[in-house]
Motif scaffolding. Structure first.
Motif, PDB file in Angstrom:
ATOM      1  N   LEU A  53       0.802  -1.223   0.000  1.00 44.62           N
ATOM      2  CA  LEU A  53       0.000   0.000   0.000  1.00 44.62           C
ATOM      3  C   LEU A  53       0.838   1.279   0.000  1.00 44.62           C
ATOM      4  O   LEU A  53       0.555   2.186  -0.789  1.00 44.62           O
ATOM      5  N   PRO A  54       1.881   1.409   0.831  1.00 47.25           N
ATOM      6  CA  PRO A  54       2.684   2.633   0.759  1.00 47.25           C
ATOM      7  C   PRO A  54       3.317   2.826  -0.618  1.00 47.25           C
ATOM      8  O   PRO A  54       3.342   3.945  -1.143  1.00 47.25           O
ATOM      9  N   ALA A  55       3.800   1.726  -1.217  1.00 42.16           N
ATOM     10  CA  ALA A  55       4.434   1.853  -2.531  1.00 42.16           C
ATOM     11  C   ALA A  55       3.412   2.275  -3.575  1.00 42.16           C
ATOM     12  O   ALA A  55       3.671   3.140  -4.416  1.00 42.16           O
ATOM     13  N   VAL A  56       2.213   1.668  -3.501  1.00 44.37           N
ATOM     14  CA  VAL A  56       1.163   2.021  -4.456  1.00 44.37           C
ATOM     15  C   VAL A  56       0.807   3.497  -4.322  1.00 44.37           C
ATOM     16  O   VAL A  56       0.764   4.243  -5.312  1.00 44.37           O
ATOM     17  N   SER A  57       0.596   3.952  -3.087  1.00 45.54           N
ATOM     18  CA  SER A  57       0.178   5.346  -2.964  1.00 45.54           C
ATOM     19  C   SER A  57       1.312   6.289  -3.348  1.00 45.54           C
ATOM     20  O   SER A  57       1.059   7.366  -3.880  1.00 45.54           O
ATOM     21  N   ALA A  58       2.576   5.869  -3.107  1.00 43.99           N
ATOM     22  CA  ALA A  58       3.686   6.752  -3.482  1.00 43.99           C
ATOM     23  C   ALA A  58       3.675   7.028  -4.978  1.00 43.99           C
ATOM     24  O   ALA A  58       3.750   8.179  -5.402  1.00 43.99           O
ATOM     25  N   ILE A  59       3.532   5.974  -5.783  1.00 44.13           N
ATOM     26  CA  ILE A  59       3.600   6.211  -7.235  1.00 44.13           C
ATOM     27  C   ILE A  59       2.385   7.008  -7.696  1.00 44.13           C
ATOM     28  O   ILE A  59       2.475   7.840  -8.609  1.00 44.13           O
ATOM     29  N   LEU A  60       1.239   6.829  -7.026  1.00 42.94           N
ATOM     30  CA  LEU A  60       0.054   7.593  -7.408  1.00 42.94           C
ATOM     31  C   LEU A  60       0.225   9.065  -7.045  1.00 42.94           C
ATOM     32  O   LEU A  60      -0.169   9.956  -7.807  1.00 42.94           O
ATOM     33  N   ILE A  61       0.823   9.315  -5.874  1.00 43.28           N
ATOM     34  CA  ILE A  61       1.087  10.698  -5.494  1.00 43.28           C
ATOM     35  C   ILE A  61       2.004  11.344  -6.524  1.00 43.28           C
ATOM     36  O   ILE A  61       1.874  12.525  -6.845  1.00 43.28           O
ATOM     37  N   ALA A  64       2.306   5.194 -15.967  1.00 47.45           N
ATOM     38  CA  ALA A  64       3.302   5.518 -14.955  1.00 47.45           C
ATOM     39  C   ALA A  64       4.647   5.731 -15.623  1.00 47.45           C
ATOM     40  O   ALA A  64       4.942   5.108 -16.638  1.00 47.45           O
ATOM     41  N   SER A  65       5.435   6.632 -15.057  1.00 46.85           N
ATOM     42  CA  SER A  65       6.763   6.867 -15.606  1.00 46.85           C
ATOM     43  C   SER A  65       7.765   6.925 -14.466  1.00 46.85           C
ATOM     44  O   SER A  65       7.395   6.924 -13.296  1.00 46.85           O
ATOM     45  N   ILE A  66       9.049   6.971 -14.836  1.00 53.02           N
ATOM     46  CA  ILE A  66      10.103   7.046 -13.817  1.00 53.02           C
ATOM     47  C   ILE A  66       9.960   8.341 -13.021  1.00 53.02           C
ATOM     48  O   ILE A  66      10.168   8.369 -11.804  1.00 53.02           O
ATOM     49  N   THR A  67       9.583   9.428 -13.715  1.00 51.51           N
ATOM     50  CA  THR A  67       9.396  10.707 -13.024  1.00 51.51           C
ATOM     51  C   THR A  67       8.355  10.558 -11.922  1.00 51.51           C
ATOM     52  O   THR A  67       8.523  11.077 -10.819  1.00 51.51           O
ATOM     53  N   ASN A  68       7.264   9.866 -12.221  1.00 52.55           N
ATOM     54  CA  ASN A  68       6.233   9.627 -11.202  1.00 52.55           C
ATOM     55  C   ASN A  68       6.830   8.950  -9.983  1.00 52.55           C
ATOM     56  O   ASN A  68       6.504   9.286  -8.848  1.00 52.55           O
ATOM     57  N   VAL A  69       7.723   8.007 -10.249  1.00 53.42           N
ATOM     58  CA  VAL A  69       8.338   7.276  -9.141  1.00 53.42           C
ATOM     59  C   VAL A  69       9.151   8.230  -8.278  1.00 53.42           C
ATOM     60  O   VAL A  69       9.007   8.265  -7.049  1.00 53.42           O
ATOM     61  N   VAL A  70       9.994   9.038  -8.937  1.00 55.13           N
ATOM     62  CA  VAL A  70      10.892   9.929  -8.185  1.00 55.13           C
ATOM     63  C   VAL A  70      10.080  10.945  -7.385  1.00 55.13           C
ATOM     64  O   VAL A  70      10.237  11.079  -6.167  1.00 55.13           O
ATOM     65  N   ILE A  71       9.176  11.655  -8.076  1.00 55.40           N
ATOM     66  CA  ILE A  71       8.381  12.679  -7.388  1.00 55.40           C
ATOM     67  C   ILE A  71       7.548  12.051  -6.279  1.00 55.40           C
ATOM     68  O   ILE A  71       7.518  12.535  -5.153  1.00 55.40           O
ATOM     69  N   GLY A  72       6.884  10.963  -6.615  1.00 55.97           N
ATOM     70  CA  GLY A  72       5.993  10.327  -5.654  1.00 55.97           C
ATOM     71  C   GLY A  72       6.720   9.878  -4.404  1.00 55.97           C
ATOM     72  O   GLY A  72       6.277  10.145  -3.284  1.00 55.97           O
ATOM     73  N   THR A  73       7.848   9.200  -4.594  1.00 51.49           N
ATOM     74  CA  THR A  73       8.568   8.710  -3.421  1.00 51.49           C
ATOM     75  C   THR A  73       9.063   9.881  -2.579  1.00 51.49           C
ATOM     76  O   THR A  73       8.986   9.850  -1.346  1.00 51.49           O
ATOM     77  N   LEU A  74       9.588  10.928  -3.243  1.00 50.98           N
ATOM     78  CA  LEU A  74      10.066  12.095  -2.491  1.00 50.98           C
ATOM     79  C   LEU A  74       8.933  12.719  -1.682  1.00 50.98           C
ATOM     80  O   LEU A  74       9.088  12.997  -0.498  1.00 50.98           O
ATOM     81  N   PHE A  75       7.797  12.931  -2.340  1.00 51.52           N
ATOM     82  CA  PHE A  75       6.651  13.544  -1.649  1.00 51.52           C
ATOM     83  C   PHE A  75       6.197  12.677  -0.487  1.00 51.52           C
ATOM     84  O   PHE A  75       6.059  13.135   0.641  1.00 51.52           O
ATOM     85  N   PHE A  76       5.961  11.409  -0.794  1.00 45.41           N
ATOM     86  CA  PHE A  76       5.387  10.527   0.214  1.00 45.41           C
ATOM     87  C   PHE A  76       6.331  10.374   1.401  1.00 45.41           C
ATOM     88  O   PHE A  76       5.937  10.554   2.557  1.00 45.41           O
ATOM     89  N   GLN A  77       7.591  10.082   1.113  1.00 46.19           N
ATOM     90  CA  GLN A  77       8.532   9.889   2.206  1.00 46.19           C
ATOM     91  C   GLN A  77       8.806  11.210   2.917  1.00 46.19           C
ATOM     92  O   GLN A  77       9.037  11.234   4.122  1.00 46.19           O
ATOM     93  N   GLY A  78       8.770  12.303   2.162  1.00 47.31           N
ATOM     94  CA  GLY A  78       8.944  13.614   2.786  1.00 47.31           C
ATOM     95  C   GLY A  78       7.871  13.854   3.828  1.00 47.31           C
ATOM     96  O   GLY A  78       8.158  14.271   4.961  1.00 47.31           O
ATOM     97  N   ILE A  79       6.629  13.562   3.453  1.00 46.52           N
ATOM     98  CA  ILE A  79       5.536  13.758   4.400  1.00 46.52           C
ATOM     99  C   ILE A  79       5.699  12.835   5.600  1.00 46.52           C
ATOM    100  O   ILE A  79       5.544  13.244   6.747  1.00 46.52           O
ATOM    101  N   LEU A  80       6.074  11.588   5.321  1.00 50.65           N
ATOM    102  CA  LEU A  80       6.252  10.641   6.424  1.00 50.65           C
ATOM    103  C   LEU A  80       7.342  11.099   7.380  1.00 50.65           C
ATOM    104  O   LEU A  80       7.258  10.900   8.593  1.00 50.65           O
ATOM    105  N   THR A  81       8.403  11.712   6.847  1.00 49.15           N
ATOM    106  CA  THR A  81       9.489  12.167   7.715  1.00 49.15           C
ATOM    107  C   THR A  81       9.103  13.427   8.457  1.00 49.15           C
ATOM    108  O   THR A  81       9.389  13.571   9.644  1.00 49.15           O
ATOM    109  N   MET A  82       8.475  14.347   7.728  1.00 43.97           N
ATOM    110  CA  MET A  82       8.272  15.683   8.295  1.00 43.97           C
ATOM    111  C   MET A  82       7.103  15.752   9.270  1.00 43.97           C
ATOM    112  O   MET A  82       7.210  16.404  10.303  1.00 43.97           O
ATOM    113  N   THR A  83       5.977  15.096   8.939  1.00 37.27           N
ATOM    114  CA  THR A  83       4.806  15.274   9.811  1.00 37.27           C
ATOM    115  C   THR A  83       5.069  14.909  11.268  1.00 37.27           C
ATOM    116  O   THR A  83       4.719  15.693  12.141  1.00 37.27           O
TER     117      THR A  83
END
Lengths: 347, 376, 158
Positions: A275-283, A291-310
């Motif tokens: 589930l986290p991986a799925v939502s990361a690529i969707l984000i 889906a593209s590689i860019t989606n992967v990079v942006i999504g993972t950065l956003f998702f993990q960023g939120i997980l770290t920062m919140t």
């Protein structure tokens, strides 16, 4: 102006909201006493840990198999590789390489079986993928107990058999990639170059593959199956290939995750990792069939960023850790958003 | 014109395949019972308790299946609503049957709202209702946690310190439902052959079954079946498809809320943050074990399923211990079987759907061939 | 027009059903509300007169088991609903048995009430023997959480 609007539209409002939310977290952080350097390096490390797992979504989405809710199957291949590498007595960096090599046949084999199954259930892939993941995790729970592993660091001391729930990777492949060419700026900011390079390599491989003849065929199968069949592409074989790739990437992904995290988590560990991986690529802007590689990079950065920062920012502001709830709402909300979009190929 | 070209062998194979999951389970249970060493009396008592506890919840799944929306993984929404009702009555100190009724009354509008939301979203995701309802369960679980873990206390007034965490807000992990513990079960508990039977609970379940039978024949039920058969045809016949689908989910959610309250009065303890997540999977697995499929389920499936599934559930740890010497293996086994059964049922359903499509094509081709022959 | 009237009728019925259900809820609230009744055998002073605690007294709430209390004993019964009956059986100094039966109504807002048995036996006014009782905060500290009773299947905590 129209350009901006067009960009906004293609980016999608959920992403903009999430992006702004993340940005505001980073802006607030210094004012509430959260160190930006630590936050940034945490985000980067978590990006490195999770990015390959997110990348594992790409091939299956491309071939029209939908979101890979069956990621735990790939993770299990990785777990087998990791534990076997330790079992055979490899240590240090070599054990990581061996883990990848040993995980590969399992990944390909599981992927082949999983792909063949998904070919029989076209249209219902996602639900079945979810349950394939769950049942394989539950099946492996039994296997971890009875497989004849006997390396003393891995088995229960008192029973003398059965693998532990968590196995430390220390002395084996702990931080193999993290420490490779690591850059330290100042006291707090650490850039895990090795992990990012490894992801870049994997991403390049996937990107390059998608631009080969087989790769474009895969995209064709995903975006227009009728056309693909007409132009003589073997749909089932292409789909199976994509599932094998996804599964293999999942196996590699969990190994990268473990070398940074420090532990191999067996039994119920992989259960909800999809589930986290799925939502990361969707984000990151992917949809159920694009889906593209860019989606992967942006999504993972956003998702993990939120997980770290919140957690850190929230804790400093209201002294309550609501990050868990925010994570659940954001990630599942994102999946829901993607599932309710009208996609070009109706399924 | 042309009869179904189906040999005896094919027919036999079809029957086996339709009931594959149940037959498989029957075998597992038989082996399990033999190796577990439990007495029949013990097993009988356990089964009676569990049938009484779970049937209501499982029956709540039937209506969306009728409307062609598959297995309603969103029943967890109803379970959450039921739990919120129970938290309130525990705080107010309302006990017994009145407490249960009040909890149901509180849960109803919450269930209806959540069900309506779920139905709306599912209408946007036609064709992948199951995976969507599954994710909705997770999503609403986040909201539920937000409300129960952070909102309850000062914002939503819950005062009883036995419910609220020491920090002053949020509900404890486990809530003791002492006031309504076995409230319904004990109203009319009789003994049959030395087994205690909670007759009142069974009467409630029987009433629900009667309601289901009546509902199937009602105008709304007929509409739902039409929508389940073919949405476009139903729309052409003047049925409000979207509305009907939403109503089916709303009813299912409300019933699931009541079912959860009945389930928890038997358990006597509420696991504030887990109970509802587990119950969806349980109920769906049990229904599938009873021979139901994604588009076809009856009340008979419910009772057969709940019996077989829970039989497996009871015997497998002990059977695992006696067979291999590890009770834990048996526990993992039952988890595996629960998930495996859902997987198997979903796969069989998809395969059957495809095959019936190709078979229909084959029959059509045959028909046309016959027609050509006749013309000649 | 006809349609509008039918719609109105439907709305009214819907409203009536909602009101009825809310009323049912209110009734359930009153009927199902749990009250703790503390039964107190302790000397009590009222209007300048002291009513002494009994050496031994039997007390019964509604049709439940009889409780036997010594001097300064206190016991409790948890009851549902507002209207109840308390039966006090005691012996006077001539060893003669007396039975006092009192019916009472617990105010809905009171979670715990205290009944003074000597005052009941003396047939004083209800306001004397039936008083609201606020538990000291110390009692409010909950016990350790009970072990979880559940059909735990999987750690489903995403």
């Amino acid at each position: 102006m129209t350009k901006i609007r067009k960009f906004m539209k293609s980016f999608g409002w959920p992403r903009i909201i999430i992006g702004l939310f993340l940005l505001s977290l980073f802006i607030i952080a210094p004012f509430v006493g959260v160190n930006l350097g630590t936050s940034l390096s945490d985000t980067l490390i978590r990006f490195g840990m999770n990015s390959v797992l997110v990348l594992a979504m790409v091939p299956m989405i491309h071939s029209g198999c939908g979101l890979n809710f069956g990621l735990p199957l790939g993770i299990i291949a990785g777990l087998l590789g990791g534990t076997l590498s330790i079992q055979f007595g490899f240590t240090g960096g070599l054990s990581f390489l061996m883990a990848i090599i040993l995980a590969t046949p399992f990944g390909l084999l599981f992927g082949w079986g999983y792909g063949s199954l998904l070919n029989r259930v076209k249209g219902g892939e996602m639900m079945i993928a979810t349950y394939v993941g769950f049942s394989s995790v539950a099946f492996m729970c039994m296997m971890w107990l009875i497989l004849p592993y006997n390396h003393p660091t891995m088995i229960w001391g008192y029973a003398g058999s059965g693998l532990r729930t968590t196995i430390s990777t220390e002395g084996f492949y702990l931080h193999t990639l993290n420490n490779f060419l690591q850059i330290q700026i100042g006291e707090k900011l650490i850039i895990p170059t090795g992990m990012i390079l490894f992801f870049a390599l994997m991403a390049f491989l996937v990107w390059a593959f998608l631009h080969t003849k087989t790769g474009t065929a895969m995209t064709a199968v995903g975006s227009n199956p009728v056309f693909a069949r007409a132009s003589g592409i073997n749909i089932d074989r292409t789909r199976t290939l994509s599932v094998m790739m996804s599964t293999w990437l999942g196996a590699i992904g969990i190994l990268v995750y473990q070398q940074s995290f420090g532990f191999i988590q067996l039994y119920m560990g992989p259960f909800y990792m999809a589930l986290p991986a799925v939502s990361a690529i969707l984000i990151g802007g992917a949809s159920v069939n694009k889906a593209s590689i860019t989606n992967v990079v942006i999504g993972t950065l956003f998702f993990q960023g939120i997980l770290t920062m919140t957690p850190s920012v929230m804790n400093s502001i209201i002294h309550t850790d609501m990050s868990e709830v925010i994570r659940i709402v954001v990630s599942n909300g994102m999946i829901l958003y993607a599932l309710t979009r009208k996609s070009e190929v109706s399924r | 014109m042309s009869e179904l070209r189906e040999t005896k062998g094919e027919k036999f194979f079809n029957i086996i395949e339709k009931n594959a999951v149940s037959i498989l389970f029957l075998i597992i249970c038989a082996v399990g019972i033999a190796f577990s060493g439990y007495s029949l009396g013990y097993l009988g008592q356990e089964i009676i308790t569990r049938v009484a506890r779970n049937s209501f919840l499982i029956i709540s799944l039937l209506i969306p299946i009728m409307a062609g929306m598959g297995l309603n993984f969103g029943m967890t929404l109803g379970a959450m609503a039921g739990q919120i009702g129970l938290i309130f009555i525990s705080d107010w100190g309302i006990a017994g049957i009145p407490g249960m009724v009040l909890a149901m009354i509180i849960s109803t509008p919450i269930s209806a709202l959540l069900g309506w939301l779920c139905g709306k979203i599912l209408n946007m995701a036609k064709g992948r209702e199951m995976v969507t309802s599954y994710i909705i369960g997770f999503f609403i679980n986040g909201i539920y946690q937000l409300i129960v873990l952070y909102g309850m206390g000062p914002v939503i007034p819950i005062k009883d310190p036995a419910l609220v965490l020491p920090r002053g807000y949020g509900i404890r992990n486990t809530v003791n439902l002492i006031g309504i513990r076995r409230a319904l079960d004990d109203v009319l508990a009789i003994r049959v052959f030395g087994l205690s039977v909670p007759l009142m609970t069974f009467i409630v379940i029987a009433l629900l079954c009667l309601f289901m039978v009546w509902f199937k024949k009602s105008k709304l039920g007929q509409d739902m079946r039409a929508v389940g058969q073919d949405m476009e045809v139903a729309r052409a016949a003047g049925i409000r498809v979207e509305h009907t689908r939403i109503v089916s989910i709303v009813i299912s959610t409300i019933l699931a809320g009541y079912g959860m309250i009945i389930y928890l009065q038997n358990m006597g303890t509420l696991n504030t943050y887990n109970s509802h997540m587990q119950i969806g999977m349980f109920s769906i697995a049990a229904l599938l074990v009873g021979g139901a499929s994604v588009n076809r389920a009856s009340i008979g499936n419910v009772f057969l399923g709940v019996t077989l599934f829970h039989l497996m559930f009871i015997v497998s740890p002990m059977a695992g211990k006696n067979l291999i010497g590890q009770a834990q293996l048996g526990e993992f086994f039952r988890v595996f079987v629960s998930y495996g059964v859902i997987t198997l049922a979903l796969v069989l359903y998809e395969i059957r759907k495809r095959r019936s499509r190709t078979r229909a094509g084959r029959l059509l081709a045959q028909d046309q061939l016959d027609a050509i022959k006749e013309e000649q | 027009m006809e349609n509008k009237r039918a719609l109105l009728k439907r709305r009214i019925i819907q409203l009536a059903v909602i009101v009825l259900v809310i009323l049912l809820g209110a009734v359930m609230f009153v009927v199902g509300k749990e009250h703790t009744i503390l039964l107190d055998n302790k000397s009590i002073e009222s209007g300048g007169v002291t009513y002494n605690a009994f050496q031994v007294v039997e007390v019964q709430v509604d049709g439940r088991d009889k409780l036997e209390l010594g001097p300064r004993d206190r016991d409790k019964e948890v009851v549902m609903g507002q209207r109840h009956k308390v039966t006090v059986t005691y012996f006077d100094k001539y060893y003669e048995e007396h039975v006092v039966v009192k019916k009472f109504k617990v105010p809905i807002s009171q979670k715990m009430v205290l009944i003074s048995l000597p005052a009941v036996a003396a047939e004083l006014d209800q306001s004397v023997w039936l008083t609201n009782y606020e538990a000291p905060t110390l009692l409010n500290i909950p016990k350790d959480e009970e072990p979880i009773v559940s059909d735990d299947l999987i750690p489903l905590d995403f």
